[in-house]
Design an enzyme around this catalytic site. Sequence first.
Site, short mmCIF file in Angstrom:
data_model
loop_
_atom_site.label_atom_id
_atom_site.label_comp_id
_atom_site.label_asym_id
_atom_site.label_seq_id
_atom_site.Cartn_x
_atom_site.Cartn_y
_atom_site.Cartn_z
N HIS A 269 0.83 -1.21 0.00
CA HIS A 269 0.00 0.00 0.00
C HIS A 269 0.87 1.27 0.00
CE1 HIS A 269 -3.68 2.33 1.19
NE2 HIS A 269 -2.74 3.15 1.65
N GLU A 270 1.75 1.34 0.97
CA GLU A 270 2.57 2.56 1.09
C GLU A 270 3.52 2.70 -0.11
OE1 GLU A 270 1.62 4.73 3.18
OE2 GLU A 270 0.37 3.43 4.44
N HIS A 273 1.81 4.46 -2.86
CA HIS A 273 1.86 5.92 -2.70
C HIS A 273 3.24 6.44 -3.14
CE1 HIS A 273 -1.90 6.77 -0.65
NE2 HIS A 273 -1.66 5.91 0.33
N GLU A 299 -4.70 7.60 -3.18
CA GLU A 299 -5.16 6.35 -2.58
C GLU A 299 -5.47 5.31 -3.66
OE1 GLU A 299 -4.79 5.92 0.52
OE2 GLU A 299 -6.00 4.18 1.08
MG MG Z 1 -3.07 5.36 1.95
#
Ligand code: MG
Length: 507
Positions: A269-270, A273, A299
């Site tokens: 997830h990170e 980003h 996101e």
């Molecule tokens: Mg996030």
Amino acid sequence: MSNKKIEKLVGKYREISLLGKTEAVLGWDLRVNLPKKGAEGRATQIAHLTEIITEKWLDPEFKKLVEGIDVQGRSLTVEEKAVVRNLRHAGKFYFKVPKEIIVEFSQTSTRATVVWDEARKKDNFKDFLPYLKKLIRLNQIIAEHIGYKDNPYDALLDLYEPGLTSRQCKQIFAKLQPQLTAILKSIQKSKNYREKSDLVEGELDYPKDDQEQLCFFVLRKMGYDLDAGRMDDISPSHPFTSELGRFDVRITNRYNTKDFREGLMVAMHETGHALYEQGVSEDYTDTPLQGGVSLGIHESQSRFWENQIGRSREFMKFLTPIFHAFYPRQLSEVDTDTLFGLFNQVRPSLIRTEADEVTYNLHIALRFELEEALVNSKIEPKDLPEVWRVKMKKYLGVVPETDREGVLQDVHWSQGPMGYFPTYTLGNLYAAQFTEKMKKELNLEELIEKGELGTVLSWLRTNIHQYGSLYWPDELSKKVTGQGLSPKYFLDYLRRKYSKIYSLKLP
Ligand code: MG
């Protein structure tokens, strides 16, 4: 950029950008390294920088340029127009909200983050309440200064997702909520439904070091440039990504030694980003075009890697031998289908960040309703723990026994922003919509199964990342997929995926 006024504007903005990144370093250090007693000094340092940054915004010449440039004429390029648009958008905050309020907001939120962290550990909402009250009040004041048509919460939403309104959020949730609840209910009735697995939260232990090494393996595969980034362990705090410079984009992670899924999913997830920030055109460095365009689009990138890739059957197939190698004692007998089921186990749960794809947006619906009510003074901050429990029961059928697992679980309200949470749902919707388009152009399943993620990253770079903040979310969505945001793709994706996993014909 060749227009003289724009050149001047970008030159002046560069100072704001450099100071902003310096402030980001202090913020990163606050959450990764800071000793407890350093908190008060850090709050003062950050607030002082905020004050200097605000003064740069209020510099009469800069403000006059931002407000005065004619963007209607044909003389400006697309990039130059976007520079002015972005500065005017950010200017709604800096030009309209009094400097004292901006500084007070900064100082309060730094202090509140530290207090929240302790309050959460001790499960004591009362300690956090005075800070929360103050931050809600400041959010209300900020909304009044920025201005709005019919709901003060709209002024706040727009700060994180340009143009987003409460009305739109309500429409989206009105479409999602009943369908998600129906999908959840069918899954709960299925014969494959499991609330627990022996592989996690039981006897087995997954040492942190092994988890960390596996995460590094996966994020390298994803194309994260670790010479321009790093990953730090901040267990048990809330993970995040920080852009401290064009070649310094850092992520954080937290590990649960009883559950090997969590750290891996957070890492993906990170890194999603971070890849967005690392992919923006270098020409945009320290200009108003650098950085992801909105929290919703940001996101979409994190959720794309976490869910569309990370939780796909193809990726589980790719990872199966790797899991066997990393966790021979724990997982050597486990096959791809079991892993796929385990990473996509749907069940109502208390913690948003650990929620599956079906229930995740129900957690967001709850937060959206609470924020909107708080900003409109329709509920009292002191009643939050109780309202939280009531809504959890209603939406997910589970009730937290502690505030740590309830109202205190998220870092967001302590950091100040209200109006941030709905962008998580937008991210999920955009991710599914972008994936649908990607599948038309790439043989996605095959690439994932082979672990050839470089091609996937190139597609994102070409279609999304390189543009930074050049196109606004709706414009970008139309450019990439031919239409604005639609919940259809996400709902179709859920039905396809979960009808397979749970052998169901989903509503
Ligand atoms: Mg996030």
